[in-house]
Design a protein around this motif. Structure first.
Motif, PDB file in Angstrom:
ATOM      1  N   GLY A   1     -33.059  19.517 -14.686  1.00 47.87           N
ATOM      2  CA  GLY A   1     -32.028  19.613 -13.663  1.00 47.87           C
ATOM      3  C   GLY A   1     -31.481  18.272 -13.207  1.00 47.87           C
ATOM      4  N   VAL A   2     -31.377  17.328 -14.148  1.00 47.54           N
ATOM      5  CA  VAL A   2     -30.791  16.022 -13.844  1.00 47.54           C
ATOM      6  C   VAL A   2     -29.718  15.724 -14.885  1.00 47.54           C
ATOM      7  CG1 VAL A   2     -32.889  15.128 -12.758  1.00 47.54           C
ATOM      8  CG2 VAL A   2     -32.518  14.734 -15.196  1.00 47.54           C
ATOM      9  N   THR A   3     -28.946  14.677 -14.641  1.00 48.21           N
ATOM     10  CA  THR A   3     -27.928  14.292 -15.616  1.00 48.21           C
ATOM     11  C   THR A   3     -28.581  13.510 -16.755  1.00 48.21           C
ATOM     12  OG1 THR A   3     -27.438  12.170 -14.567  1.00 48.21           O
ATOM     13  CG2 THR A   3     -26.192  14.102 -13.783  1.00 48.21           C
ATOM     14  N   GLU A   4     -27.888  13.468 -17.877  1.00 46.50           N
ATOM     15  CA  GLU A   4     -28.393  12.687 -19.010  1.00 46.50           C
ATOM     16  C   GLU A   4     -28.472  11.202 -18.648  1.00 46.50           C
ATOM     17  OE1 GLU A   4     -27.086  13.659 -23.140  1.00 46.50           O
ATOM     18  OE2 GLU A   4     -25.776  15.070 -22.071  1.00 46.50           O
ATOM     19  N   LYS A   5     -27.531  10.752 -17.833  1.00 50.74           N
ATOM     20  CA  LYS A   5     -27.520   9.350 -17.408  1.00 50.74           C
ATOM     21  C   LYS A   5     -28.776   9.028 -16.597  1.00 50.74           C
ATOM     22  CE  LYS A   5     -24.628   5.966 -15.028  1.00 50.74           C
ATOM     23  NZ  LYS A   5     -23.374   5.729 -14.317  1.00 50.74           N
ATOM     24  N   THR A   6     -29.138   9.925 -15.690  1.00 51.57           N
ATOM     25  CA  THR A   6     -30.351   9.727 -14.889  1.00 51.57           C
ATOM     26  C   THR A   6     -31.578   9.701 -15.789  1.00 51.57           C
ATOM     27  OG1 THR A   6     -29.381  10.779 -12.946  1.00 51.57           O
ATOM     28  CG2 THR A   6     -31.784  10.723 -13.057  1.00 51.57           C
ATOM     29  N   LEU A   7     -31.647  10.646 -16.715  1.00 54.09           N
ATOM     30  CA  LEU A   7     -32.781  10.700 -17.633  1.00 54.09           C
ATOM     31  C   LEU A   7     -32.866   9.420 -18.459  1.00 54.09           C
ATOM     32  CD1 LEU A   7     -35.155  12.244 -18.875  1.00 54.09           C
ATOM     33  CD2 LEU A   7     -33.531  13.220 -20.512  1.00 54.09           C
ATOM     34  N   SER A   8     -31.743   8.958 -18.966  1.00 51.49           N
ATOM     35  CA  SER A   8     -31.732   7.718 -19.758  1.00 51.49           C
ATOM     36  C   SER A   8     -32.235   6.533 -18.940  1.00 51.49           C
ATOM     37  CB  SER A   8     -30.321   7.423 -20.267  1.00 51.49           C
ATOM     38  OG  SER A   8     -29.925   8.404 -21.186  1.00 51.49           O
TER      39      SER A   8
END
Length: 145
Positions: free
Chosen positions: A31-38
């Motif tokens: 439930g997070v953005t790909e940018k946050t995960l990266s």
């Protein structure tokens, strides 16, 4: 049940390190953005952690047993067949580590079992697999707490 940021990050870390999932899938599942995960992957050094986990749990147990056997053999070969206090401490630590590895079920193992169960159910009933996935996610989230 919504995850806190810390829980989401830990769950994402577990999925990233122990699974071969695409970052997009992990981001959606957590439930997070790909940018946050990266950003979490880079800031947390997760790539290095993932590489370091090449050695399996079973290999670690085997290495610990080898060390314990070597120590016990060296004690048995000498005239005084009693362990020194340092050797006794090492034996206690090795046996404790072995016991912990053999009996503890980690989050990564739970994720692996959940994945296998979901894949099995998915072959028969996709909707049920989605429901089971939700329950597995809750279980994993509670383990992370």
């Amino acid at each position: 049940m919504a995850l806190t940021k810390a829980q989401a990050k830990e769950f994402a870390k577990t999925l990233y390190v122990s699974e071969n999932m695409h970052q997009k899938v992990i981001a959606e599942r957590v439930g997070v953005t790909e940018k946050t995960l990266s950003r979490w992957i880079v800031d947390g050094g997760w790539k290095n952690l993932k590489r370091s986990l090449i050695t399996t749990k079973q290999n670690q147990i085997s290495l610990l047993y080898d060390q314990l056997e070597h120590l016990n053999n060296s004690i048995a070969e000498r005239e005084n067949k009693v362990a020194t206090s340092k050797e006794a401490d090492v034996i206690i630590k090795l046996t404790g580590a072995i016991q912990k590895l053999e009996t503890e079920t980690g989050v990564g193992e739970t994720v692996e079992v959940a994945k296998k169960i979901i894949n099995l159910i998915q072959q028969e009933d996709l909707e049920l697999a989605k429901k089971v996935t939700t329950y597995c996610d809750v279980l994993i989230q509670t383990m992370i707490k």
